[in-house]
Motif scaffolding. Structure first.
Motif, mmCIF file in Angstrom:
data_model
loop_
_atom_site.group_PDB
_atom_site.id
_atom_site.type_symbol
_atom_site.label_atom_id
_atom_site.label_comp_id
_atom_site.label_asym_id
_atom_site.label_seq_id
_atom_site.Cartn_x
_atom_site.Cartn_y
_atom_site.Cartn_z
ATOM 1 N N PHE A 1 0.867 -1.183 0.000
ATOM 2 C CA PHE A 1 0.000 0.000 0.000
ATOM 3 C C PHE A 1 0.901 1.230 0.000
ATOM 4 C CE2 PHE A 1 -2.145 -3.562 1.799
ATOM 5 C CZ PHE A 1 -3.416 -3.505 1.254
ATOM 6 N N ASN B 1 -9.447 -3.470 -3.676
ATOM 7 C CA ASN B 1 -9.920 -4.228 -2.511
ATOM 8 C C ASN B 1 -10.446 -5.606 -2.877
ATOM 9 O OD1 ASN B 1 -12.544 -3.862 -3.482
ATOM 10 N ND2 ASN B 1 -13.182 -2.465 -1.864
ATOM 11 N N GLN C 1 -9.215 4.231 2.853
ATOM 12 C CA GLN C 1 -8.022 3.392 2.925
ATOM 13 C C GLN C 1 -8.231 2.216 3.887
ATOM 14 O OE1 GLN C 1 -4.854 7.026 2.008
ATOM 15 N NE2 GLN C 1 -4.629 5.846 3.877
ATOM 16 N N GLN C 2 -8.898 2.503 4.975
ATOM 17 C CA GLN C 2 -9.149 1.427 5.932
ATOM 18 C C GLN C 2 -10.132 0.401 5.383
ATOM 19 O OE1 GLN C 2 -9.323 2.838 10.177
ATOM 20 N NE2 GLN C 2 -9.296 4.802 9.101
ATOM 21 N N TYR D 1 -8.151 -1.643 2.879
ATOM 22 C CA TYR D 1 -7.183 -2.534 3.527
ATOM 23 C C TYR D 1 -7.893 -3.750 4.127
ATOM 24 C CZ TYR D 1 -3.003 -3.936 6.106
ATOM 25 O OH TYR D 1 -1.913 -4.621 6.570
ATOM 26 N N ARG D 2 -8.952 -3.489 4.878
ATOM 27 C CA ARG D 2 -9.641 -4.596 5.552
ATOM 28 C C ARG D 2 -10.314 -5.522 4.542
ATOM 29 N NH1 ARG D 2 -9.506 -8.436 8.918
ATOM 30 N NH2 ARG D 2 -11.486 -9.042 9.867
ATOM 31 N N GLN E 1 -7.702 -7.600 2.899
ATOM 32 C CA GLN E 1 -7.246 -8.586 3.877
ATOM 33 C C GLN E 1 -8.232 -9.763 3.972
ATOM 34 O OE1 GLN E 1 -7.136 -7.024 7.908
ATOM 35 N NE2 GLN E 1 -5.011 -7.707 8.092
ATOM 36 N N THR F 1 -1.970 6.458 7.802
ATOM 37 C CA THR F 1 -2.584 5.323 7.124
ATOM 38 C C THR F 1 -1.823 4.927 5.860
ATOM 39 O OG1 THR F 1 -4.140 6.962 6.403
ATOM 40 C CG2 THR F 1 -4.933 5.319 7.963
ATOM 41 N N LEU G 1 0.178 1.645 5.930
ATOM 42 C CA LEU G 1 -0.498 0.352 6.080
ATOM 43 C C LEU G 1 0.486 -0.738 5.669
ATOM 44 C CD1 LEU G 1 -3.923 1.356 4.508
ATOM 45 C CD2 LEU G 1 -3.454 0.965 6.924
#
Lengths: 391, 391
Positions: A30, A163, A244-245, A248-249, A252, B10, B13
């Motif tokens: 990232f 994502n 972004q979160q 990322y999640r 993941q 962030t 990451l």
């Protein structure tokens, strides 16, 4: 073991049971501003192969991106000169159309193969694919089939690609009117998610990718759903930190599923990550791909959640919360195309054909809890469509 | 894990390191008269999937075979009727040209894809490929790229395909004048070696496949080399028992190598099974594929053994024994095309490009003992060619 030549029952030679275990490893990074000279991410990814340098890199860029990043080609060239000891661009980057058009033109695969041949890429060279999910799918297919697989570095530039599709192990193009009819399973060499590209997205594309995050949250992670739900206003006003979160999640969760499902190359019929996708694929086709994939997935999620509710699997308050979250995010949850039940339901058998084997649909028995079913009640699905239309 | 929204770094990451482990399992069976009704092998292979029956099977047959087995199509149809609860042929078998022609016509892949689409095969359906190595390579490529991989049952009908290419994990077609430029790694669902087909082979094709057995014996198993050496007269007079043992042991050595090399999908540069193949590929091309692959491999083995001898790696008596065995088997060990050193040596860089990475050649430091080198002495290779020509 050499069999005794005097033994005459040689037609009873025992079967040989072959087991081939293959392990694929790749890094999902990232970053911001990937092609700024002070950003070493790409050079580091290539350096990490431990092989003699500089490496040939064939760059292939999504045309849609160039409208917003007119200097991208220049930047790439400057980057390759700055890191000349690590990588070299044997030709100017190839520009291919963005969006579903990339997957609908069979000549593009051939053109990429031709360039791979012309510049003499080998299996240890790199193809750098920069663009949305459709371009990554196209380039991934071309890369996977030349020399039985040239290393692919994906640089996904949309929410959806960062994502979901861009971090996974598939590629593909459309053929005979069927989505992803041609393709392979081929893990990338590396994925670099550059968040800066997200500023180039239209509101539609920014929103569209959130559908896949909701999807994986709904089948796997209630707290992630709560996070999206409680930050939907921030997502609508394009808060980059929140996005972004979410990316990322979501990446993941997708990666964990692929690694731990025990069926990364989908030899069985179970496909929980395809929640909401049977109707989505059909609606994309019925609207001539004027719908974005994520927009279609949002409708698919709404429909399959509603069907889960009508089946008595999903609690009414959870169902309403799902529809509410989708609406707040700005997704449309009904289209006139849904009214032609028969056409829509053809999507079920096409989905089964593409996945192979027994019909397997993922439904919800709660937020964060996917469940698989192998039978559908078409009249109840029809009711679900009507209910969705009346909401 | 949901990151704290207040944390502002962030863009830091952490990378996600993905590991995808995929296990492929397949059976290599040995039989006679596969399509006789009393032979249940094929039906058993399909029954073993444990799924709802009958399964669609698209059969694709090597045209070269039909000259010798004119009743094959009729037999296949009768077989499918007899085992109708297990399998069904949705259309008549597709007939494709045999030999390298199968791999040189890009339209054939498209025609097979079209048929897969028309009859609605899914990823759990079967494609049954019956023929020589080239046809299996073509059909394997088409099967691997439709719906990201349809189950492939290979029925190799030549010595070469039964003991080498047909039991492995590769497929491919030629493009841009380059052998196997397009292809994938895709293990089959099952392989059924029917020895009865070997009676249809010309002496040339019978002999040709023995080259790959010699190759694997030379790099891995001295006792297997001794077996071939001491039974070469029997092989020349087409002793089926001996041939079955040669095929079985050769297939076993290939399968063991693939399973235990740690690099079944050839992501590195090491490729011991390609001993003798750099020159073989080039000679096939230089002779417009009038040489059989095995005939070219025999010359490649002779050349690389001679070079190993001149390098001082291989003992003179072993070198002579290798050449002698090849000659007794009936192989020609020299061609006028070899005299154009420059053209021949282009094969080295093409080989490197196809394998990828560092140049890696396998030579011999003894019978049964392959050794890898990364540099070549072209003038010594030239001497090897001259020495081979004078033998």
């Amino acid at each position: 073991m050499i069999l005794d030549i005097r033994q005459k029952q040689t037609f009873n030679l025992k079967p040989i049971y072959q087991r081939v275990a293959v392990s694929f490893n790749y890094e999902v990074c990232f970053t911001h501003n990937l092609f700024e000279l002070k950003n070493p991410t790409l050079a580091q990814v290539i350096t990490a192969d431990g092989e003699r340098k500089p490496k040939k890199v064939l760059a292939i860029v999504d045309a849609g991106l160039l409208t917003f990043c007119p200097d991208l080609i220049k930047q790439l060239t400057a980057y390759s000169k700055f890191y000349a000891e690590v990588l070299t661009l044997p030709i100017e980057p190839i520009i291919v159309p963005g969006g579903e058009a990339a997957k609908n033109d069979p000549n593009l695969v051939e053109q990429i193969h031709q360039q791979i041949e012309t510049v003499g890429l080998c299996r240890h060279s790199y193809i750098l694919a920069i663009g949305g999910g459709a371009v990554l799918d196209l380039v991934g297919y071309a890369a996977a089939t030349a020399h039985r697989g040239i290393r692919l570095i994906r640089v996904p530039t949309t929410v959806l690609a960062q994502n979901d599709s861009g971090v996974g192990v598939k590629n593909g193009i459309n053929a005979y009117g069927k989505k992803n009819f041609l393709g392979t399973f081929a893990p990338p060499y590396a994925v670099i998610n550059d968040f800066s590209f997200l500023t180039t997205l239209s509101d539609r594309d920014w929103r569209s990718g959130i559908a896949e995050a909701l999807k994986v949250a709904l089948i796997k992670d209630a707290s992630f759903f709560d996070f999206i739900h409680s930050h939907s206003a921030a997502l609508v006003r394009r808060d980059m930190d929140v996005m972004q979160q979410v990316i990322y999640r979501c990446a993941q969760l997708h990666l964990e599923h692929i690694a731990n499902s025990g069926d990364a190359f989908e030899m069985g019929s179970s496909r929980p990550l395809d929640f909401g996708h049977w109707a989505a694929h059909k609606l994309e086709h019925l609207t001539n791909y004027s719908l974005r994939h994520g927009e279609a997935v949002a409708i698919g999620i709404a429909l399959d959640s509603t069907y889960s509710y009508l089946l008595g699997l999903l609690d009414g308050s959870e169902w309403r919360q799902i529809l509410h979250t989708l609406s707040v995010l700005g997704f449309t949850l009904y289209l006139p195309e849904l009214a032609d039940f028969q056409k829509v339901f053809e999507g079920l058998s096409e989905f089964q054909e593409h996945l192979g084997g027994e019909l397997t649909l993922t439904l919800l028995e709660g937020v964060g809890k996917g469940v698989e079913v192998h039978e559908v009640d078409l009249s109840l699905y029809g009711e679900a469509i009507l209910l969705l239309g009346s909401e």
